[in-house]
Design a protein around this motif. Sequence first.
Motif: not given
Length: 93
Positions: A2, A28, A31-33, A53-55, A58
Amino acid sequence: MKYVLIIHEVEDYNAWKKIFDNASEIRKEAGEISYQVLKYENDPKKIVHFSVWSSIENAKQFFESPKLIEIRKEAGVKSPEFIYLEQLESGIL
């Protein structure tokens, strides 16, 4: 994967970058990767923030939150454009 692509103009890159860096922990936690910061070749005030992002949910919740709206104002961000993306494929040539 994502992704979020944000294009915006900033009043002062150094001032924006300081606030951006100070927000790394809340990004972070939201959900920011990973991220990349880029600029337009002919317009150094036009900044692109590209992140994983994780989703998407998010990311939207984070970027559309009242807290982040205030942070953007403080950072001198003008007219942000948010593009939420899902990867279809990738490759290396």
